[in-house]
Write a protein that holds these residues in place. Structure first.
Motif, PDB file in Angstrom:
ATOM      1  N   VAL A 279       0.856  -1.181   0.000  1.00 17.74           N
ATOM      2  CA  VAL A 279       0.000   0.000   0.000  1.00 17.74           C
ATOM      3  C   VAL A 279       0.894   1.234   0.000  1.00 17.74           C
ATOM      4  N   ALA A 280       0.771   2.031  -1.039  1.00 16.65           N
ATOM      5  CA  ALA A 280       1.580   3.253  -1.173  1.00 16.65           C
ATOM      6  C   ALA A 280       3.070   2.949  -1.074  1.00 16.65           C
ATOM      7  N   LYS A 350      -5.036 -10.595  -7.614  1.00  9.78           N
ATOM      8  CA  LYS A 350      -4.870 -10.480  -6.170  1.00  9.78           C
ATOM      9  C   LYS A 350      -5.746  -9.346  -5.653  1.00  9.78           C
ATOM     10  N   ALA A 351      -6.459  -9.631  -4.557  1.00  9.34           N
ATOM     11  CA  ALA A 351      -7.316  -8.615  -3.954  1.00  9.34           C
ATOM     12  C   ALA A 351      -6.475  -7.625  -3.162  1.00  9.34           C
ATOM     13  N   SER A 352      -7.008  -6.433  -2.931  1.00 10.14           N
ATOM     14  CA  SER A 352      -6.314  -5.437  -2.127  1.00 10.14           C
ATOM     15  C   SER A 352      -6.378  -5.812  -0.651  1.00 10.14           C
ATOM     16  N   VAL A 353      -5.271  -5.660   0.040  1.00 12.08           N
ATOM     17  CA  VAL A 353      -5.228  -5.975   1.470  1.00 12.08           C
ATOM     18  C   VAL A 353      -6.140  -5.058   2.265  1.00 12.08           C
ATOM     19  N   LEU A 354      -6.489  -3.910   1.697  1.00 14.76           N
ATOM     20  CA  LEU A 354      -7.376  -2.969   2.398  1.00 14.76           C
ATOM     21  C   LEU A 354      -8.757  -3.570   2.660  1.00 14.76           C
ATOM     22  N   LEU A 355      -9.142  -4.587   1.878  1.00 15.46           N
ATOM     23  CA  LEU A 355     -10.433  -5.241   2.100  1.00 15.46           C
ATOM     24  C   LEU A 355     -10.487  -5.954   3.451  1.00 15.46           C
ATOM     25  N   LEU A 356      -9.321  -6.310   3.965  1.00 12.34           N
ATOM     26  CA  LEU A 356      -9.298  -6.970   5.275  1.00 12.34           C
ATOM     27  C   LEU A 356      -9.757  -6.045   6.395  1.00 12.34           C
TER      28      LEU A 356
END
Length: 450
Positions: A279-280, A350-356
């Motif tokens: 992320v960023a 791959k899904a974004s980790v932000l969804l967690l």
């Protein structure tokens, strides 16, 4: 109601704050153990498999709660919890120090044993149950306590991700040992806080075994029945029913905690390969998922406390623990449906980790409907002479859940089922459990009514 507006005693605040030290150390060690065990030896780890790591973390969780049975027997019969608590913190600190010098699995097992004994003697929860004497304040007080508990958990889980791989890492060797030493230091500082601050405000609370510290309800019963020896008298019918209700609530908590602990393993294993963790430009540590849970607990604690105070002030009274438990388990089921939705929507990408973050919020909301209220329920209804033991029933349930969730992971997510199907199975069981609790609510709640 007037009682809902009373301030909590100072002893409540300082004793609840002592758990910041304990949870900081616990979550620092618990979050680290999965990574430490599976990291290659050349990088500072033990180089063992992920299954060994999952089982060791499960054992640390399980035996930490099983130790509560030993501690419960001690504080009910022999020594006041006011004294066992700081001693337990020191013993736990020694356990984490053993982790800092570990060179093999045998050291980890010794750390788990020592930490379990120490946490078994850490009996701050039952003490708070006697500091708060108004039953209408119990649920809100234990929700506030849960916020303070998770301040420590947030610091531990957030800091460990930075400390072991950035701050303490040297020449390609990750900084596991200094992190375990920090956990040990936190426990020693917590013991000092307990002796010099908590003792000052506790007065005589927790100075005697709980069998000698009677509640106002028990004193009134003794007065009515003209009993000379309250300790040796047999349990009344209502007390037996209340013990049965505590055991039943603890049994349902096994289902809840299996699903709750199980939710973490896909984060470290399945989503580690199927999510984009950058992320960023920064690679997010997996331990920050634990930190998100703790942060949401801190935020939701005061909110839930206001909700419980509002419900307690209604003419019909508060919602029963069994309904709250049903809601909690149902919300956990929604979380697993969200897991499945992520996997379906990502396709081959791959899904974004932000969804967690969304999943962590659902997981925490389910937790807040359930976990803080168990100790509140037991404090309200347990006979004093069995308070420590009844509190340990909650721990025994968590022990079984912690021992089982590793096997549940292997069965559901180990290759027998597709990931999405495994999530649907867990969600289905969770919804069925919630329906059962709502259906049986009146019968279960009648067990605690005098």
């Amino acid at each position: 109601m007037e009682t809902s507006k009373k301030r909590y005693p100072t002893a409540f605040w300082v004793c609840s704050a002592s758990e910041i030290f304990e949870r900081l150390a616990y979550y620092l060690g618990r979050s680290l153990i999965l990574i430490f065990i599976t990291t290659a030896v050349l990088e500072g780890g033990l180089g063992l498999s992920d299954k060994v790591g999952a089982n060791m973390q499960a054992n640390m969780t399980a035996f930490s709660y099983l130790g509560a049975v030993f501690g419960g027997f001690v504080v009910d019969r022999f020594i006041g919890a006011k004294y066992t608590t700081p001693v337990g913190m020191v013993i736990t600190g020694i356990g984490y120090y053993i982790g800092s010098i570990a060179t093999g699995a045998q050291h980890i097992y010794l750390m788990i044993l020592t930490v379990s004994i120490g946490l078994g003697l850490f009996k701050n929860g039952p003490i708070i149950g006697r500091v708060i004497t108004d039953k209408s304040q119990m649920d809100s007080a234990f929700s506030i306590r849960y916020t303070l508990v998770n301040v420590g958990a947030l610091i531990g889980t957030f800091a460990v991700g930075i400390l072991y791989k950035d701050v303490f890492a040297k020449n390609g060797v990750l900084g596991f040992a200094p992190c375990f030493k920090l956990a040990a230091l936190s426990m020693i500082l917590g013991a000092i806080w307990y002796v010099f601050v908590c003792w000052k405000h506790l007065g005589t609370i927790g100075s005697k075994p709980f069998k000698l510290e009677k509640t106002a309800e028990e004193l009134e019963m003794e007065k009515k029945e003209h009993l000379e020896d309250q300790i040796k008298r047999p349990l009344t019918t209502i007390e037996k029913k209340r013990i049965g209700a505590i055991i039943l609530a603890s049994a349902f908590s096994i289902i809840f905690w299996i699903f709750w602990y199980l939710a973490y393993l896909p984060v470290y294993y399945y989503w580690a390969e199927n999510m984009n963790w950058v992320v960023a430009g920064y690679t997010v540590p997996a331990t920050w998922f634990d930190a998100a849970n703790s942060l949401f607990c801190i935020i939701l604690g005061p909110v839930m406390a206001m909700l419980w105070n509002h419900l307690a002030a209604r003419p019909q009274g508060d919602m029963s623990l069994f309904r709250k438990t049903g809601l909690g388990i149902g919300i956990i089921g929604l979380g697993y449906l969200f897991y499945a939705a992520i996997d379906i929507m990502r396709g081959d990408a791959k899904a974004s980790v932000l969804l967690l973050i969304v999943f962590a919020l659902l997981l925490t909301l389910g937790e807040m409907f359930f976990s803080p209220l168990g100790h509140s329920f037991i404090s309200k209804y347990s006979p004093s002479k069995y308070l420590g033991l009844m509190m340990s029933m909650w721990g025994i349930a968590t022990f079984f859940a912690a021992k089982l969730y590793g096997y549940a992971y292997g069965f559901l997510f180990g290759g027998t089922f597709k990931f999405t199907n495994a999530c649907f199975i867990v969600a289905g069981i969770a919804f069925a459990s919630a329906i059962i609790l709502f259906t049986l609510d009146k019968r279960l709640s009648a067990l605690v009514e005098d």
